[in-house]
Motif scaffolding. Structure first.
Motif, PDB file in Angstrom:
ATOM      1  N   ALA A  34     108.650 122.410  79.116  1.00 46.22           N
ATOM      2  CA  ALA A  34     110.001 121.882  78.936  1.00 46.22           C
ATOM      3  C   ALA A  34     110.034 120.668  78.025  1.00 46.22           C
ATOM      4  CB  ALA A  34     110.597 121.523  80.298  1.00 46.22           C
ATOM      5  N   GLU A  35     108.919 119.942  77.920  1.00 45.92           N
ATOM      6  CA  GLU A  35     108.855 118.753  77.065  1.00 45.92           C
ATOM      7  C   GLU A  35     107.639 118.877  76.148  1.00 45.92           C
ATOM      8  OE1 GLU A  35     109.934 114.882  78.741  1.00 45.92           O
ATOM      9  OE2 GLU A  35     109.953 115.866  80.714  1.00 45.92           O
ATOM     10  N   PRO A  36     107.767 119.676  75.082  1.00 43.91           N
ATOM     11  CA  PRO A  36     106.607 119.952  74.223  1.00 43.91           C
ATOM     12  C   PRO A  36     105.939 118.679  73.707  1.00 43.91           C
ATOM     13  CG  PRO A  36     108.417 121.419  73.677  1.00 43.91           C
ATOM     14  CD  PRO A  36     108.967 120.408  74.637  1.00 43.91           C
ATOM     15  N   GLY A  37     104.625 118.695  73.743  1.00 46.07           N
ATOM     16  CA  GLY A  37     103.844 117.579  73.224  1.00 46.07           C
ATOM     17  C   GLY A  37     103.659 116.433  74.187  1.00 46.07           C
ATOM     18  N   ARG A  38     104.391 116.426  75.284  1.00 48.63           N
ATOM     19  CA  ARG A  38     104.204 115.372  76.288  1.00 48.63           C
ATOM     20  C   ARG A  38     103.057 115.759  77.208  1.00 48.63           C
ATOM     21  NH1 ARG A  38     108.551 113.165  80.855  1.00 48.63           N
ATOM     22  NH2 ARG A  38     107.065 111.785  81.902  1.00 48.63           N
ATOM     23  N   VAL A  39     102.232 114.801  77.550  1.00 51.48           N
ATOM     24  CA  VAL A  39     101.049 115.067  78.369  1.00 51.48           C
ATOM     25  C   VAL A  39     101.386 114.868  79.843  1.00 51.48           C
ATOM     26  CG1 VAL A  39      98.642 114.475  78.784  1.00 51.48           C
ATOM     27  CG2 VAL A  39      99.570 114.314  76.477  1.00 51.48           C
ATOM     28  N   PRO A 188      90.480 117.332  80.328  1.00 50.63           N
ATOM     29  CA  PRO A 188      90.176 116.970  81.717  1.00 50.63           C
ATOM     30  C   PRO A 188      91.345 116.296  82.429  1.00 50.63           C
ATOM     31  CG  PRO A 188      88.283 116.534  80.341  1.00 50.63           C
ATOM     32  CD  PRO A 188      89.392 116.928  79.411  1.00 50.63           C
ATOM     33  N   GLY A 189      91.919 117.009  83.415  1.00 52.89           N
ATOM     34  CA  GLY A 189      93.012 116.468  84.210  1.00 52.89           C
ATOM     35  C   GLY A 189      94.350 116.408  83.526  1.00 52.89           C
ATOM     36  N   ARG A 190      94.496 117.046  82.348  1.00 49.44           N
ATOM     37  CA  ARG A 190      95.726 116.894  81.584  1.00 49.44           C
ATOM     38  C   ARG A 190      96.143 118.223  80.974  1.00 49.44           C
ATOM     39  NH1 ARG A 190      95.178 111.960  77.571  1.00 49.44           N
ATOM     40  NH2 ARG A 190      97.139 111.245  78.444  1.00 49.44           N
ATOM     41  N   VAL A 191      97.446 118.347  80.710  1.00 51.21           N
ATOM     42  CA  VAL A 191      97.982 119.536  80.063  1.00 51.21           C
ATOM     43  C   VAL A 191      99.150 119.136  79.164  1.00 51.21           C
ATOM     44  CG1 VAL A 191      99.558 120.037  82.000  1.00 51.21           C
ATOM     45  CG2 VAL A 191      98.891 121.877  80.438  1.00 51.21           C
ATOM     46  N   ALA A 192      99.268 119.808  78.030  1.00 52.43           N
ATOM     47  CA  ALA A 192     100.403 119.653  77.131  1.00 52.43           C
ATOM     48  C   ALA A 192     100.679 121.018  76.521  1.00 52.43           C
ATOM     49  CB  ALA A 192     100.117 118.621  76.035  1.00 52.43           C
ATOM     50  N   ALA A 193     101.924 121.268  76.191  1.00 53.07           N
ATOM     51  CA  ALA A 193     102.308 122.576  75.665  1.00 53.07           C
ATOM     52  C   ALA A 193     102.954 122.446  74.298  1.00 53.07           C
ATOM     53  CB  ALA A 193     103.262 123.275  76.629  1.00 53.07           C
ATOM     54  N   LEU A 194     102.719 123.460  73.481  1.00 56.05           N
ATOM     55  CA  LEU A 194     103.356 123.590  72.171  1.00 56.05           C
ATOM     56  C   LEU A 194     103.962 124.989  72.111  1.00 56.05           C
ATOM     57  CD1 LEU A 194     100.519 122.049  69.939  1.00 56.05           C
ATOM     58  CD2 LEU A 194     102.604 120.912  70.743  1.00 56.05           C
ATOM     59  N   PRO A 195     105.124 125.174  72.740  1.00 54.46           N
ATOM     60  CA  PRO A 195     105.740 126.495  72.728  1.00 54.46           C
ATOM     61  C   PRO A 195     106.191 126.882  71.322  1.00 54.46           C
ATOM     62  CG  PRO A 195     107.226 124.872  73.669  1.00 54.46           C
ATOM     63  CD  PRO A 195     105.914 124.184  73.478  1.00 54.46           C
ATOM     64  N   ARG A 196     106.507 128.141  71.147  1.00 55.31           N
ATOM     65  CA  ARG A 196     106.861 128.643  69.804  1.00 55.31           C
ATOM     66  C   ARG A 196     108.124 128.002  69.256  1.00 55.31           C
ATOM     67  NH1 ARG A 196     108.499 134.259  72.703  1.00 55.31           N
ATOM     68  NH2 ARG A 196     107.227 133.300  74.316  1.00 55.31           N
ATOM     69  N   SER A 197     108.914 127.338  70.130  1.00 53.86           N
ATOM     70  CA  SER A 197     110.140 126.674  69.679  1.00 53.86           C
ATOM     71  C   SER A 197     109.870 125.352  68.989  1.00 53.86           C
ATOM     72  CB  SER A 197     111.062 126.427  70.883  1.00 53.86           C
ATOM     73  OG  SER A 197     110.409 125.590  71.836  1.00 53.86           O
ATOM     74  N   VAL A 198     108.669 124.802  69.121  1.00 49.06           N
ATOM     75  CA  VAL A 198     108.388 123.484  68.551  1.00 49.06           C
ATOM     76  C   VAL A 198     108.191 123.600  67.045  1.00 49.06           C
ATOM     77  CG1 VAL A 198     105.833 123.446  68.683  1.00 49.06           C
ATOM     78  CG2 VAL A 198     107.135 121.351  69.065  1.00 49.06           C
ATOM     79  N   ARG A 199     108.581 122.574  66.316  1.00 50.71           N
ATOM     80  CA  ARG A 199     108.405 122.570  64.869  1.00 50.71           C
ATOM     81  C   ARG A 199     107.873 121.222  64.421  1.00 50.71           C
ATOM     82  NH1 ARG A 199     113.984 122.432  65.763  1.00 50.71           N
ATOM     83  NH2 ARG A 199     114.982 120.480  65.123  1.00 50.71           N
ATOM     84  N   LEU A 200     107.209 121.234  63.283  1.00 50.45           N
ATOM     85  CA  LEU A 200     106.710 119.989  62.700  1.00 50.45           C
ATOM     86  C   LEU A 200     107.823 119.306  61.918  1.00 50.45           C
ATOM     87  CD1 LEU A 200     103.217 121.152  61.408  1.00 50.45           C
ATOM     88  CD2 LEU A 200     103.743 119.911  63.497  1.00 50.45           C
ATOM     89  N   ALA A 201     107.946 118.008  62.090  1.00 49.74           N
ATOM     90  CA  ALA A 201     108.979 117.257  61.386  1.00 49.74           C
ATOM     91  C   ALA A 201     108.712 117.279  59.890  1.00 49.74           C
ATOM     92  CB  ALA A 201     109.024 115.823  61.903  1.00 49.74           C
ATOM     93  N   GLU A 202     109.741 117.535  59.118  1.00 51.08           N
ATOM     94  CA  GLU A 202     109.600 117.550  57.657  1.00 51.08           C
ATOM     95  C   GLU A 202     109.374 116.130  57.146  1.00 51.08           C
ATOM     96  OE1 GLU A 202     112.818 119.483  55.744  1.00 51.08           O
ATOM     97  OE2 GLU A 202     112.603 121.357  56.870  1.00 51.08           O
ATOM     98  N   GLY A 203     108.458 116.008  56.225  1.00 46.74           N
ATOM     99  CA  GLY A 203     108.176 114.721  55.619  1.00 46.74           C
ATOM    100  C   GLY A 203     107.383 113.781  56.486  1.00 46.74           C
TER     101      GLY A 203
END
Length: 204
Positions: A34-39, A188-203
């Protein structure tokens, strides 16, 4: 006298409290999606056979069952104890075809194959895309700048080890949206997700 039977190592146990522990793992995963990139903290009270990590094992035991084939990368697939552990605790059949598996476990993030090799979903059924779970040594902020649903503004993200062209692979995965894979990274002890909806910021 008959020869002694070969020694068989004891099977590593699964969750001590399968219902509640799998629920906690699932909640951590859903929060990460639900919060891509947050650990997020990932409870993984397991001691699976190497090279399977406790985090990979926890997610496999939570997500996989006899109806969900698992794909293992070369490191994991080469280990008979790992295969036995996953087969016993999940019932999931193992497949050597990445496109045939709803879930993939990758122990070596740096050797990650092309994301297009995994199930991308179908136009009428994008939910049939694979979830690719990758073990890394660390997850931290930067150098990627992420945007998209679940991110207020931008979020810095980084993990290692990953392929040198990981940013390009992530961008290519987004271009196929709503198709493409969902990436889950565990340290170790952590997880983060990058679902297909995430995009890289331009520039960025």
């Amino acid at each position: 006298m008959a020869p002694a039977a070969p020694f068989a190592p004891a099977l590593a146990p699964g969750f001590a409290d399968p219902v509640h522990q799998s629920q906690r793992v699932f909640r951590a995963l859903m929060s990460a999606m639900a919060e891509p990139g947050r650990v997020f903290a990932l409870p993984a009270p397991l001691a699976p056979p190497a090279p399977l990590t406790p985090e990979l094992a926890a997610l496999a035991l939570t997500l996989a069952d006899f109806e969900t084939p698992l794909f293992l990368d070369a490191q994991l697939a080469a280990s008979a104890p790992v295969r036995g552990f996953l087969a016993f605790h999940t019932g999931a059949p193992l497949t050597a075809e990445p496109a045939a598996a709803p879930f993939a476990l990758l122990r070596d993030g740096a050797a990650m194959g092309e994301l297009t090799a995994f199930a991308q979903g179908e136009p009428d059924y994008p939910d049939r895309a694979a979830t690719v779970i990758v073990a890394v040594d660390e997850i931290a902020a930067g150098p990627l700048a992420l945007e998209g649903p679940g991110i207020a503004g931008r979020r810095a993200f980084g993990a290692a080890p990953l392929p040198a062209d990981f940013a390009a692979r992530l961008a290519a995965n987004r271009r196929g949206f709503p198709l493409g894979v969902d990436l889950v990274l565990v340290a170790p002890g952590r997880v983060a997700a990058l679902p297909r909806s995430v995009r890289l910021a331009e520039g960025a």
